[in-house]
Write an enzyme that holds these catalytic residues in place. Sequence first.
Site, short mmCIF file in Angstrom:
data_model
loop_
_atom_site.label_atom_id
_atom_site.label_comp_id
_atom_site.label_asym_id
_atom_site.label_seq_id
_atom_site.Cartn_x
_atom_site.Cartn_y
_atom_site.Cartn_z
CG ASP A 184 -1.73 1.07 1.15
OD1 ASP A 184 -2.97 1.01 0.60
OD2 ASP A 184 -1.53 2.22 1.84
CG ASN A 192 -5.52 10.94 -6.30
OD1 ASN A 192 -5.03 11.12 -7.32
ND2 ASN A 192 -6.52 10.36 -5.99
CG HIS A 197 -8.91 11.91 -9.46
ND1 HIS A 197 -8.74 11.05 -8.40
CD2 HIS A 197 -9.81 12.77 -9.28
CE1 HIS A 197 -9.55 11.18 -7.62
NE2 HIS A 197 -10.35 12.13 -7.93
CG ASP A 201 -5.28 8.30 -13.14
OD1 ASP A 201 -5.39 7.63 -11.91
OD2 ASP A 201 -6.26 8.60 -13.78
CG ASP A 227 -3.15 3.72 -2.27
OD1 ASP A 227 -4.15 2.68 -1.91
OD2 ASP A 227 -2.75 4.46 -1.10
#
Length: 354
Positions: A184, A192, A197, A201, A227
């Site tokens: 994680d 983010n 985003h 990404d 994530d």
Amino acid sequence: MPSRQDILNAKILVVDDSPDNIELMEEILREEGYTCVSSTMLPEQVCPLHREHNYDLILLDLQMPGLNGFQVMKGLKEIEQGGYLPVLALTAQPSFKIAALEAGARDFISKPFDLLEVHKRIHNMLEVRLLYKELAQYSRAQQELALHDALTGLPNRRLLEDRIETALQHANRGHAKAAIMYLDLDGFKAINDTYGHAYGDEILKMVSQRLLSNSRKEDTVARLGGDEFMVVLGDIHSLADAQGPAGKLVEALSEPFFIKDLTLRLSTSIGISIYPDDAESVDALISIADYALYEAKRAGKNRFCSPAANRQAAASIKAPVPAAAPVAETAHHHSRHVNATRATEAMPRGPLPE
């Protein structure tokens, strides 16, 4: 639909025992504009040639010495199992026409050749053949999408579970071990939320590439969503064989990420479970790795932990070890390793600390 140029560029094989017939058919095809035409007078070469070149159309004479056209089609069916047999039969015998269709030919051309008929039947059959190939490619693409993450191209959870099962089977047969590393990203949500985003990404795609480049080719790197990632290691023999790669991944993801004009930093926490030491089923191994990940987060992030290490430490001091008691740091300050209790002995974890 295939374009005219696609049709003219299709791969065609002419098969006839008569050199005059081959020369005539090649001339007809060249004058029409077909660019990829080859021929053979040896029927036994047809199947090996088709395996090598995957022809879009085979113009096949039915009456030949040695192997006849019907025998050749039987061999081609074994190559095109469940597929489209791209055979256009050539025959001067009216009685052979229906037999050819029953044997698998898609159409036929009568001898002597009628030029208009030849052009029309070849064009129509190539159009259908190329359309069939397009649909097959679309079907494969859809299957790939169903098994891979759309953003990163990594295997998704559905494919991952199959890969884990395969790794466990191989480990069992080879009397070896396998490991699951549950990752994680630390600090991803803040990036983010702050930069949007689009940046998030890009980070996820860059993380995917780093995970791949720092893993063995035979290992599986998958994205579970958000994530969270997972790496499956097969054919290992000890916990150390998983700890080394885990430390390498922690180090790789602690390096800065450069996106446009920004330099962004994050880290990763990893939970490790070992087959068969921690569990013997896919679900149990994932659950144990998940809990170990929670322990790594709770102990300060940017590290890995595993219940197997906890058991080793407990055995070495002949006494129980608290769930989050730290052990010696590795050579890299950010690859510190913290122990975790077995997930099967713990309550389900809450949300991961960010």
